[in-house]
Enzyme design. Structure first.
Site, PDB file in Angstrom:
ATOM      1  N   LYS A   1       7.690  11.133   2.422  1.00 42.04           N
ATOM      2  CA  LYS A   1       8.706  11.186   1.372  1.00 42.04           C
ATOM      3  C   LYS A   1       8.104  10.653   0.075  1.00 42.04           C
ATOM      4  O   LYS A   1       7.862   9.454  -0.064  1.00 42.04           O
ATOM      5  CB  LYS A   1       9.929  10.343   1.740  1.00 42.04           C
ATOM      6  CG  LYS A   1      11.092  10.622   0.793  1.00 42.04           C
ATOM      7  CD  LYS A   1      12.055   9.473   0.655  1.00 42.04           C
ATOM      8  CE  LYS A   1      11.700   8.498  -0.421  1.00 42.04           C
ATOM      9  NZ  LYS A   1      11.751   9.001  -1.799  1.00 42.04           N
TER      10      LYS A   1
ATOM     11  N   GLU B   1       6.595  -9.427 -11.486  1.00 43.97           N
ATOM     12  CA  GLU B   1       5.840  -8.185 -11.666  1.00 43.97           C
ATOM     13  C   GLU B   1       6.537  -7.342 -12.742  1.00 43.97           C
ATOM     14  O   GLU B   1       7.693  -6.960 -12.586  1.00 43.97           O
ATOM     15  CB  GLU B   1       5.794  -7.401 -10.351  1.00 43.97           C
ATOM     16  CG  GLU B   1       4.980  -6.136 -10.474  1.00 43.97           C
ATOM     17  CD  GLU B   1       4.874  -5.373  -9.159  1.00 43.97           C
ATOM     18  OE1 GLU B   1       5.897  -5.199  -8.482  1.00 43.97           O
ATOM     19  OE2 GLU B   1       3.756  -4.932  -8.830  1.00 43.97           O
TER      20      GLU B   1
ATOM     21  N   GLU C   1       2.690  -2.025   1.734  1.00 45.24           N
ATOM     22  CA  GLU C   1       1.881  -2.284   0.541  1.00 45.24           C
ATOM     23  C   GLU C   1       2.866  -2.509  -0.599  1.00 45.24           C
ATOM     24  O   GLU C   1       3.539  -1.564  -1.031  1.00 45.24           O
ATOM     25  CB  GLU C   1       0.973  -1.088   0.218  1.00 45.24           C
ATOM     26  CG  GLU C   1      -0.076  -0.806   1.268  1.00 45.24           C
ATOM     27  CD  GLU C   1      -1.173  -1.859   1.332  1.00 45.24           C
ATOM     28  OE1 GLU C   1      -1.150  -2.818   0.533  1.00 45.24           O
ATOM     29  OE2 GLU C   1      -2.048  -1.724   2.205  1.00 45.24           O
TER      30      GLU C   1
ATOM     31  N   CYS D   1       0.136  -1.604  -8.877  1.00 42.06           N
ATOM     32  CA  CYS D   1       0.357  -2.814  -8.078  1.00 42.06           C
ATOM     33  C   CYS D   1      -0.796  -3.796  -8.242  1.00 42.06           C
ATOM     34  O   CYS D   1      -0.620  -4.988  -8.054  1.00 42.06           O
ATOM     35  CB  CYS D   1       0.550  -2.450  -6.619  1.00 42.06           C
ATOM     36  SG  CYS D   1      -0.771  -1.421  -5.981  1.00 42.06           S
TER      37      CYS D   1
ATOM     38  N   VAL E   1      12.453  -3.640  -1.445  1.00 46.50           N
ATOM     39  CA  VAL E   1      12.747  -2.552  -0.496  1.00 46.50           C
ATOM     40  C   VAL E   1      11.903  -2.733   0.766  1.00 46.50           C
ATOM     41  O   VAL E   1      12.388  -2.516   1.887  1.00 46.50           O
ATOM     42  CB  VAL E   1      12.515  -1.166  -1.152  1.00 46.50           C
ATOM     43  CG1 VAL E   1      12.667  -0.055  -0.119  1.00 46.50           C
ATOM     44  CG2 VAL E   1      13.482  -0.942  -2.310  1.00 46.50           C
TER      45      VAL E   1
HETATM   46  P1  NDP Z   1      10.635   1.247  -4.573  1.00 46.64           P
HETATM   47  O1  NDP Z   1      10.483   0.215  -3.537  1.00 46.64           O
HETATM   48  O2  NDP Z   1      11.887   1.332  -5.315  1.00 46.64           O
HETATM   49  O3  NDP Z   1      10.417   2.713  -3.934  1.00 46.64           O
HETATM   50  C1  NDP Z   1       9.280   3.060  -3.199  1.00 46.64           C
HETATM   51  C2  NDP Z   1       9.616   4.226  -2.289  1.00 46.64           C
HETATM   52  O4  NDP Z   1      10.583   3.814  -1.339  1.00 46.64           O
HETATM   53  C3  NDP Z   1      10.243   5.424  -3.020  1.00 46.64           C
HETATM   54  O5  NDP Z   1       9.823   6.622  -2.395  1.00 46.64           O
HETATM   55  C4  NDP Z   1      11.722   5.187  -2.790  1.00 46.64           C
HETATM   56  O6  NDP Z   1      12.530   6.335  -2.915  1.00 46.64           O
HETATM   57  C5  NDP Z   1      11.703   4.680  -1.371  1.00 46.64           C
HETATM   58  N1  NDP Z   1      12.898   3.924  -0.972  1.00 46.64           N
HETATM   59  C6  NDP Z   1      13.772   3.254  -1.767  1.00 46.64           C
HETATM   60  N2  NDP Z   1      14.756   2.696  -1.001  1.00 46.64           N
HETATM   61  C7  NDP Z   1      14.480   3.024   0.275  1.00 46.64           C
HETATM   62  C8  NDP Z   1      15.124   2.744   1.520  1.00 46.64           C
HETATM   63  N3  NDP Z   1      16.220   2.010   1.601  1.00 46.64           N
HETATM   64  N4  NDP Z   1      14.571   3.227   2.651  1.00 46.64           N
HETATM   65  C9  NDP Z   1      13.431   3.945   2.602  1.00 46.64           C
HETATM   66  N5  NDP Z   1      12.794   4.265   1.463  1.00 46.64           N
HETATM   67  C10 NDP Z   1      13.299   3.794   0.306  1.00 46.64           C
HETATM   68  O7  NDP Z   1       9.375   1.056  -5.507  1.00 46.64           O
HETATM   69  P2  NDP Z   1       8.981   1.893  -6.790  1.00 46.64           P
HETATM   70  O8  NDP Z   1       9.044   3.351  -6.526  1.00 46.64           O
HETATM   71  O9  NDP Z   1       9.742   1.384  -7.924  1.00 46.64           O
HETATM   72  O10 NDP Z   1       7.421   1.538  -6.890  1.00 46.64           O
HETATM   73  C11 NDP Z   1       6.986   0.451  -7.590  1.00 46.64           C
HETATM   74  C12 NDP Z   1       6.635  -0.674  -6.648  1.00 46.64           C
HETATM   75  O11 NDP Z   1       5.627  -0.269  -5.733  1.00 46.64           O
HETATM   76  C13 NDP Z   1       6.057  -1.859  -7.383  1.00 46.64           C
HETATM   77  O12 NDP Z   1       6.644  -3.049  -6.953  1.00 46.64           O
HETATM   78  C14 NDP Z   1       4.572  -1.852  -6.987  1.00 46.64           C
HETATM   79  O13 NDP Z   1       3.947  -3.069  -7.044  1.00 46.64           O
HETATM   80  C15 NDP Z   1       4.605  -1.263  -5.638  1.00 46.64           C
HETATM   81  N6  NDP Z   1       3.327  -0.634  -5.321  1.00 46.64           N
HETATM   82  C16 NDP Z   1       2.491  -1.216  -4.394  1.00 46.64           C
HETATM   83  C17 NDP Z   1       1.251  -0.687  -4.114  1.00 46.64           C
HETATM   84  C18 NDP Z   1       0.360  -1.282  -3.068  1.00 46.64           C
HETATM   85  O14 NDP Z   1      -0.510  -0.572  -2.560  1.00 46.64           O
HETATM   86  N7  NDP Z   1       0.517  -2.543  -2.684  1.00 46.64           N
HETATM   87  C19 NDP Z   1       0.761   0.488  -4.807  1.00 46.64           C
HETATM   88  C20 NDP Z   1       1.701   1.032  -5.733  1.00 46.64           C
HETATM   89  C21 NDP Z   1       2.940   0.469  -5.965  1.00 46.64           C
HETATM   90  P3  NDP Z   1      13.219   6.689  -4.354  1.00 46.64           P
HETATM   91  O15 NDP Z   1      12.144   7.225  -5.178  1.00 46.64           O
HETATM   92  O16 NDP Z   1      14.263   7.669  -4.058  1.00 46.64           O
HETATM   93  O17 NDP Z   1      13.787   5.392  -4.876  1.00 46.64           O
END
Ligand code: NDP
Length: 455
Positions: free
Chosen positions: A154, A356, A229, A263, A211
């Site tokens: 997804k 962050e 991650e 991140c 999340v």
């Molecule tokens: P989110 O946690 O909001 O979303 C990440 C993914 O999870 C999206 O596909 C989102 O869908 C999905 N999601 C949201 N709610 C749920 C749920 N209840 N159940 C299952 N899936 C769900 O993060 P962001 O998209 O805002 O990404 C930014 C974050 O990601 C930052 O905090 C960053 O640090 C972290 N990150 C970490 C990395 C690492 O490798 N450690 C690398 C890159 C980013 P939808 O798009 O529909 O909300």
């Protein structure tokens, strides 16, 4: 079923619409992945390797097309987007060597021997954020497929286009139906269903710590395997004995890459007090010369933020009266632009220093000695990445061992290499992705005793 309009973050104009599946359609895709599993795990290792190489070749042929989709749908500068598409190819090629190397062990025991097998864990649910839609997809997808798992991915709701195209390329390259499926859609619908569905045996989640925490709790109910991650608040530690010119020249790229939506962004620069003034004098022109603008231009180094809502979130860290030391440029007019921004001096409780930001905002804080640098670097619930600038090898190793993060670079701002392990300490995550052992994390070790005693 619902329809989502993908916006171009640089123009705010619609790129295309995407039909999103509902929970029942997600269940059908999971059933398809479960049905494809026995056939995929039975593919001979060499044949699975060849299929992954064919998939890599298809991605390679489509590199320009994929880069174009990321420029339009995510606002990534075209140079970065080309690199990201190339990363998908390279990660697939790297893990195409894994099926023939998933060796078990032979353990001597009395009366026979024990052998271990790496059995694929099953259907994997891969949940990807919007900041690096292609690389993060590939980091989960490629080792899982290599291990014999089937994958339902997804992408983030805002950035589904490249993942959808990559799924089509997998089919064109000959991967059987159901082996790799992409479901664009909402996290609360598709993502949550992947987490809750009992046929999904492992979740690979990259996204926010908030999340991630709730997904971990949901996975616990089924004792479902999980890799997380999550977020970061990494330190870029600059000691007085380093090559200060290089440290200052690269510091903007360590935090403003992908407009800070990274991140691994080193969003806290810690500088030894004796060189603070000299460092700031070098940092200012480096920040002002970051090329921010049209992502389609090859010269562009930084594009827009992903959305209007995210820009408001980033801007909230720089309220009226914030200690802005200096700023770079950003275009005016349409697009979710935000200029590279340096804050100094900041209070230790300033949210820009503690939270962050996920945008092009960095703080600069002085420290007096090695012990204080380590203590400041570790004073965060996160522990993902970081850099250390020093010419003293012993100090580099000492500090690298003492900083509580998963990934560090010395005299460099680089973060992720797909052939080395990647992941966080503390609230930055759980488990490691990438590196040579990643396919093992998509298997269960099965232990079998074989008697050698006569009847
Ligand atoms: P989110 O946690 O909001 O979303 C990440 C993914 O999870 C999206 O596909 C989102 O869908 C999905 N999601 C949201 N709610 C749920 C749920 N209840 N159940 C299952 N899936 C769900 O993060 P962001 O998209 O805002 O990404 C930014 C974050 O990601 C930052 O905090 C960053 O640090 C972290 N990150 C970490 C990395 C690492 O490798 N450690 C690398 C890159 C980013 P939808 O798009 O529909 O909300």
């Amino acid at each position: 079923m619902s329809v989502f309009t993908v916006l171009n973050p640089a123009t705010e104009e619609p790129v295309t619409t995407v039909t999103q599946p509902c929970a029942e359609e997600t269940d059908s895709a999971i059933a398809g992945a479960a049905a494809a599993l026995p056939g995929w795990r039975a593919v001979a290792p060499g044949d699975r390797a060849r299929m992954l190489r064919a998939f890599a070749a298809a991605v390679d042929s489509a590199q320009e097309e994929l880069a174009g989709l990321e420029v339009a749908g995510s606002g990534h500068p075209v140079g970065a987007a080309r690199w990201e598409a190339g990363q998908v190819r390279d990660v697939l090629l790297y893990y195409s060597a894994a099926p023939e190397r998933l060796s078990g062990r032979q353990i001597p025991v009395a009366g026979g021997l024990n052998v271990t097998f790496h059995e694929p864990v099953g259907v994997v649910g891969l949940i990807v954020p919007w900041n690096f839609p292609m690389p993060i997809l590939s980091w989960g997808m490629a080792p899982a497929l290599a291990a014999g798992c089937t994958v339902v991915a997804k992408p983030a709701e805002a950035t589904p286009l490249t993942a959808m195209r990559i799924a089509a390329l997998a089919r064109e390259a000959g991967l059987p139906p159901g082996v790799f499926t992409v479901l664009p859609g909402k996290g609360s619908v598709v993502g949550q269903r992947l987490v809750d569905h009992p046929a999904v045996r492992k979740i690979v989640f990259t996204g926010s710590t908030e999340v991630g925490r709730s997904i971990m709790a949901d996975c616990a109910r089924q004792v479902k395997r999980l890799t997380l991650e999550l977020g970061g608040k990494s330190a870029n530690i600059v000691f007085a004995d380093c090559d200060l010119e290089r440290a200052a020249a690269t510091a903007p790229y360590a935090v403003f890459d992908n407009a800070g939506q990274d991140c691994c962004a080193r969003s806290r620069i810690l500088v030894q007090r004796s060189v603070l003034e000299a460092f700031m004098a070098l940092l200012e022109p480096a920040v002002r010369s970051v090329v921010v603008g049209d992502p389609a231009s090859a010269a562009t180094e930084m594009g827009p933020l992903i959305s209007a809502a995210h820009r408001s979130h980033v801007a909230s860290f720089v309220p009226e009266g914030a200690p802005v030391a200096f700023r770079g440029h950003a275009p005016s007019g349409p697009g979710f632009w935000y200029p590279p921004t340096v804050l100094a001096p900041v209070r230790p409780d300033d949210p820009a220093y503690t939270e962050e930001v996920f945008g092009p905002v960095v703080t600069v804080t002085p420290f007096s000695d090695e012990a204080e640098a380590i203590s400041l670097a570790n004073d965060t619930p996160y522990g993902l990445s970081g850099s250390i600038w020093t010419s003293d090898v012993g100090r580099a190793i000492r500090v690298a061992r003492a900083v509580e993060t998963g990934n560090l670079s010395v005299n460099s701002h680089s973060s992720v290499r797909y052939w080395t392990p990647f992941g966080g300490f503390k609230q930055s995550g759980l488990g490691r992705e990438l590196g040579p052992d990643a396919p093992d994390a998509f298997t269960e070790a099965k232990n079998v005793f074989i008697s050698t005693e006569g009847s």
